[in-house]
Write an enzyme that holds these catalytic residues in place. Structure first.
Site: not given
Length: 783
Positions: A104-105, A155, A159, A256
Site C-alpha cells: 500500500d501507499d 488506493h 489517500h 507498505h
C-alpha cells in the site's frame, strides 16, 4: 520676459498620434491578459502541487468504531476479496498455501524500487495498491512495476477515507487515479483498496455504500486477512511473524512500500518470501487468487501436472494466463472506460489491467506532464523565492546601514562640496498641456533664493499653456522667463531645446507639474562645486498625499526612492535623476548627445550615460520639490508602466557597460546588477511570495504564515520609519503601509510583469501624458 519663435521639431499630426495611441492600446490589452494568465498559470501549478501533497483538499479524518448493522454477515465474515457480480456481494478468500503479497501507499522513489528488486530476485509477483498522486509524481516506477509483471490496484488519489466523502469526490478520487495510471503505464485497473481499511469485519454502515457503489461500477475491493504491521517498524522478526498465515491458510498479506521509513520492510521481505516458499507456499497476485478460486468453484475434472498449479500459476509465481478478474465482465466495460482483456504470460497484461486508449490515455499523459511541470516548478520557485527573500532582507539591511552613513556624512557640520556655487543657472520647464499647473510652477520659481533664468519649452500644447505661462510671469513680475514654443516632438526634444537655449553652464530640469521650495535650486547646484560631479538628483516629494493613492505613493517616494538614492550615492551608481528635480552640467549633457528619444525613461537613460562618461552623479536630499502624483489607479498604471518599460529599455541600451572598463564598467558591474535584481527580478518574483503566503495561510498553517507575513511587514515598517525620520516626514502616513502591502504593491507587480511581457514580445510604448489637477500649489501647502 522674452518669447522666441517656434523651433523645428519632429512633426506629429494629431490624427496620426490618435491612430498610434489606438494601436498601442489595442496591443496592450493582450499583453495585460498574458501577464495575468502567466500569474494564473503559476498559481494553478502551485495548487496542483498542493493537491498532490494533500495540502489542498486534504482530509485527514479517519472513521472508527462505527456500527456495521447494515452490512451483510456473509461479507463481514467473508474473505478479503469482495466483488459484486450481478449486483450481489461475493466474497473470496485466497486459496490455502497461497499468498497474495500486497503493498500500500506507493509508489515511493526510495522504497518501491528496492521492493521490486526483491520480488524480481525471488521470482514472485506483488499487487501494489497505489496512490494516484504518487503515480503521477513517479510514473517511471509504475511503468517498471507493470513491466515486471506485478499487478496494480487503486488506493485513491489523495489517500482519504472515502466514507467521509461525497459521491463527486469519490468519483474524482477514482477517475484521477485511473488517469494517472493511464499516463504512467498505459493501463487502468479493476482493483481497489480503501485507505485505512483492514479486514472485512471493519466494514461499517458508512463505508459499505461506498464499496457497493464501486462494486456496481466494476471494481473489486481488496482487504487483508494477514497484516505485517510493518508501518509500526516493530523489527524484522516481528514483521515476518505477523505476516505469516496460520495453519497453512492462504492470505492477502499487507506490506507498505511508502508512507514512511520502510527499511525494515525491505529487510524482512526477502527472508519472508524464502521462509514461506520453504513451507510450500506459492505466491500470486489478487487476480491470480480470484482465478484459482473460480477454477476450484467450477470443480473441473482435468488433473493438473505435477509442475503446474491449478490456477495456472507457474512455479516461482509467474502467471500464465487465466480468466477475467472478478468485478469486470469477460469482454465488457471495465473501470476507466477500457475494454476487458485477459491476462497474458509472465510480464504480460494482468487480468485486472485494461489497456488505456483514446481520451483516457491522452488525458492521463497530460496529467502526468502537468504534474511533472509542477514537480519541477514549485520546488524551483520555492528555492528562487528563498534566494529572493534573503536578497530583499539583505537589501533592507544594506539600505539602512548606507542610508545612515550617507545622512551622517552629508549633515555633519564640516561637510562641504567646496566653494559655494552662487552663479546663475538655467531652469528648464518642459510643458505639454500644463494649463492646470504651469502657473504654480512659475510662482514657486519666482521665490527662488538662487539667481536663475527660466526657459519654458511649450511642446505643442493645445490648451494655451504658453499664454498662461507668459501671463503668470507678468503677474509675478518675473523678467527672467523665456517661453520657447515648438511643434510637438516629445519631452526629450523639449529638454534638448531648453539645453540649447540655456545661457548658463548648469541646467536644472523639472516637470511642468512640479513646485520647488525657495532654496531648492540653491541646494541642488551646490554639489557642482566638486568638478567631478556631472549631475545631481533632488528630493522629489508627493504633494497630493492626502488621498489613499497619494499616501501610498508618498511612502514609496520616501522609502523606495530616496532611501535607495542614498545607498546608490555612496556606491557611486545612481541609476536615475528624477525628472521632477535634477541638475546637470550643460557641457556633460551635450557631450552625451542630450536627452535621448531611444527610451521612455530619458532620465534613467541620460543618468547612465553620464556614469559611462566618467561623471559622478550624487543625491542632494536638501533640494526638495513637490510633484503631483497620479490621482487614479488608471493613471498610476500608465505612469509606472512607462517607467518600468523605459528602465528596461535604458538598461538594454547600455548593456555594454557590463564589459566596459573604467567608470562605465563600474556602473555596469555594480549599478546595473543592483537595478536589475531589485527593480526588475525581485519585483517580478514578489507576487509569487504573496501567492505562497496566501496559499500557506489557506492550506498549510494560517498562524505561522500570518506571523511570517507580519514579521516581514515589521521589517519594512522599520525601514520606512527610518526613511521618514531622515526626511523629517510625519509618521502618520505609515498607518497606510499594511494596506499598501495588500493592494498597491500587487498593482505594481502587475505593472512590472506587464512591462516584462511587452519587452519580451517586442512591443513599443509612447510617452503618455497624465491628467493633472493643479492641486499641488506652493511647497508650504504641499506639506
Amino acid at each position: 520676459m522674452a518669447t522666441t519663435t517656434p523651433s523645428r521639431g519632429r512633426r506629429r499630426a494629431p490624427s496620426r498620434m490618435t491612430r498610434a495611441a489606438g494601436r498601442a492600446a489595442a496591443l496592450q490589452k493582450p499583453r495585460v491578459i498574458l501577464a495575468l494568465l502567466l500569474l494564473l498559470a503559476l498559481t494553478s501549478v502551485m495548487l496542483l502541487d498542493g493537491y498532490l501533497r494533500a495540502e489542498v483538499g486534504g482530509d485527514e479524518r479517519v472513521r472508527s468504531n462505527a456500527s456495521s448493522s447494515k452490512v451483510p454477515d456473509d461479507v463481514l465474515d467473508g474473505g478479503p476479496i469482495l466483488s459484486f457480480r450481478g449486483g450481489q456481494a461475493q466474497s473470496r478468500s485466497v486459496p490455502d498455501k497461497t499468498i497474495a503479497l500486497t503493498f500500500d501507499d506507493g509508489p515511493n522513489l526510495t522504497w518501491t524500487p528496492q521492493i521490486l528488486d526483491i520480488l524480481e530476485e525471488n521470482d514472485v509477483p506483488g499487487t501494489f495498491f497505489v496512490v494516484g498522486s504518487m503515480v503521477s509524481r513517479y510514473p517511471d516506477i509504475v511503468n517498471d512495476l507493470v513491466d515486471q509483471g506485478n499487478e496494480i490496484g487503486i488506493h485513491t488519489f489523495t489517500h482519504v477515507d472515502l466514507s467521509y466523502q461525497s459521491d463527486a469526490r469519490i468519483k474524482r478520487e477514482m477517475d484521477q487515479t485511473q488517469l494517472a495510471l493511464a499516463g504512467a503505464a498505459g493501463i487502468t485497473t479493476t482493483l481497489f483498496r480503501a485507505p485505512y481499511s483492514s479486514e472485512t469485519d471493519a466494514i461499517d454502515n458508512y463505508s459499505w455504500p461506498v464499496y457497493k457503489k464501486l462494486g456496481e461500477e466494476g471494481y473489486t475491493s481488496v482487504f487483508v486477512d494477514t497484516d505485517s504491521d510493518d508501518w509500526k517498524r516493530p523489527g524484522v522478526s516481528k514483521i515476518i511473524k505477523w505476516a505469516t498465515p496460520s495453519k497453512n491458510k492462504g492470505a492477502s498479506v499487507l506490506f507498505h512500500d511508502a508512507g514512511g521509513e520502510r527499511s525494515q520492510t525491505v529487510a524482512a521481505l526477502g527472508t519472508y518470501i524464502k521462509k514461506m516458499k520453504a513451507k510450500g507456499y506459492t505466491f500470486t497476485t489478487i487476480s491470480g487468487a480470484i482465478q484459482q478460486t473460480d477454477g476450484a468453484d467450477r470443480q473441473t475434472d482435468s488433473p493438473q501436472s505435477d509442475g503446474q498449479q491449478a490456477n495456472g500459476q507457474q512455479p516461482g509465481g509467474e502467471q500464465t494466463g487465466g480468466e477475467q478478474a472478478a468485478g469486470g465482465q469477460a469482454a465488457g466495460q471495465a473501470p476507466g472506460g477500457q475494454q476487458g482483456q485477459q491476462a497474458g504470460g509472465a510480464g504480460g497484461l494482468q487480468a485486472a489491467h485494461r489497456t488505456a486508449t483514446g481520451t483516457t490515455l491522452y488525458e492521463g499523459k497530460a496529467l502526468v506532464a502537468a504534474v511533472t511541470v509542477a514537480e519541477w516548478t514549485v520546488p524551483g520557485l520555492a528555492t528562487g523565492l528563498a534566494v529572493v527573500g534573503v536578497a530583499v532582507m539583505g537589501r533592507f539591511g544594506m539600505m539602512l546601514i548606507l542610508a545612515r552613513r550617507h545622512y551622517r556624512q552629508r549633515n555633519r557640520r564640516r561637510f562641504s562640496w567646496g566653494p559655494a556655487v552662487t552663479r546663475p543657472v538655467s531652469v528648464i520647464v518642459p510643458a505639454y498641456n500644463e494649463k492646470e499647473c504651469i502657473a504654480n510652477t512659475l510662482k514657486s520659481l519666482a521665490q527662488s533664493t538662487h539667481p536663475i533664468e527660466i526657459i519654458v519649452v511649450d511642446d505643442g500644447s493645445t490648451d494655451g499653456t504658453s499664454e498662461i505661462a507668459r501671463s503668470a510671469a507678468e503677474s509675478f513680475g518675473m523678467t527672467n522667463v523665456r517661453v520657447v514654443r515648438q511643434e510637438n516632438a516629445g519631452k526629450p526634444a523639449a529638454l534638448n531645446n531648453g539645453v540649447r537655449s540655456a545661457s548658463y553652464d548648469i541646467v536644472v530640469m523639472m516637470d511642468g507639474d512640479t513646485v520647488f521650495e525657495p532654496d531648492a535650486v540653491h541646494q541642488l547646484v551646490q554639489p557642482f562645486a566638486d568638478p567631478e560631479v556631472g549631475a545631481v538628483a533632488g528630493n522629489a516629494k508627493v504633494g497630493n498625499r492626502d488621498t489613499v493613492i497619494g499616501a501610498w505613493q508618498h511612502i514609496e517616494y520616501v522609502m523606495g526612492f530616496n532611501l535607495d538614492r542614498r545607498m546608490y550615492d555612496l556606491l557611486r551608481c545612481m541609476p536615475t535623476i528624477p525628472g521632477a528635480i535634477g541638475a546637470f552640467r550643460r557641457e556633460a549633457v551635450l557631450a552625451v548627445g542630450g536627452m535621448s528619444e531611444d527610451t521612455l525613461a530619458e532620465d534613467t537613460d541620460i543618468t547612465i550615460a553620464m556614469h559611462r562618461q566618467g561623471w559622478r552623479v550624487v543625491y542632494q536630499e536638501h533640494a526638495r520639490a513637490w510633484t503631483e502624483a497620479p490621482g487614479s489607479l488608471k493613471q498610476l498604471w500608465s505612469q509606472r508602466y512607462r517607467w518600468s518599460y523605459g528602465t528596461m529599455q535604458a538598461l538594454w541600451k547600455h548593456r555594454k557597460s557590463l564589459t566596459d572598463k573604467g567608470p562605465s564598467g563600474r556602473f555596469g558591474r555594480v549599478g546595473m546588477p543592483l537595478v536589475v535584481i531589485f527593480q526588475i527580478v525581485t519585483p517580478v518574483f514578489a507576487p509569487l511570495i504573496d501567492v505562497f503566503t496566501v496559499y500557506s495561510m489557506i492550506f498549510i498553517d494560517f498562524k505561522a504564515s500570518l506571523l511570517a507575513w507580519l514579521a516581514v511587514l515589521c521589517v519594512q515598517l522599520v525601514c520606512a520609519a527610518y526613511a521618514f525620520r531622515l526626511d523629517r516626514e510625519k509618521y502618520r502616513y505609515l498607518l497606510m503601509m499594511p494596506l499598501q502591502q495588500l493592494a498597491y504593491r500587487q498593482m505594481m507587480y502587475l505593472v512590472l510583469i506587464h512591462s516584462c511581457v511587452t519587452a519580451l514580445t517586442g512591443g513599443r510604448l509612447r510617452w503618455q501624458k497624465l491628467k493633472r489637477t493643479g492641486e499641488v500649489g506652493t511647497p508650504a501647502g504641499a506639506g
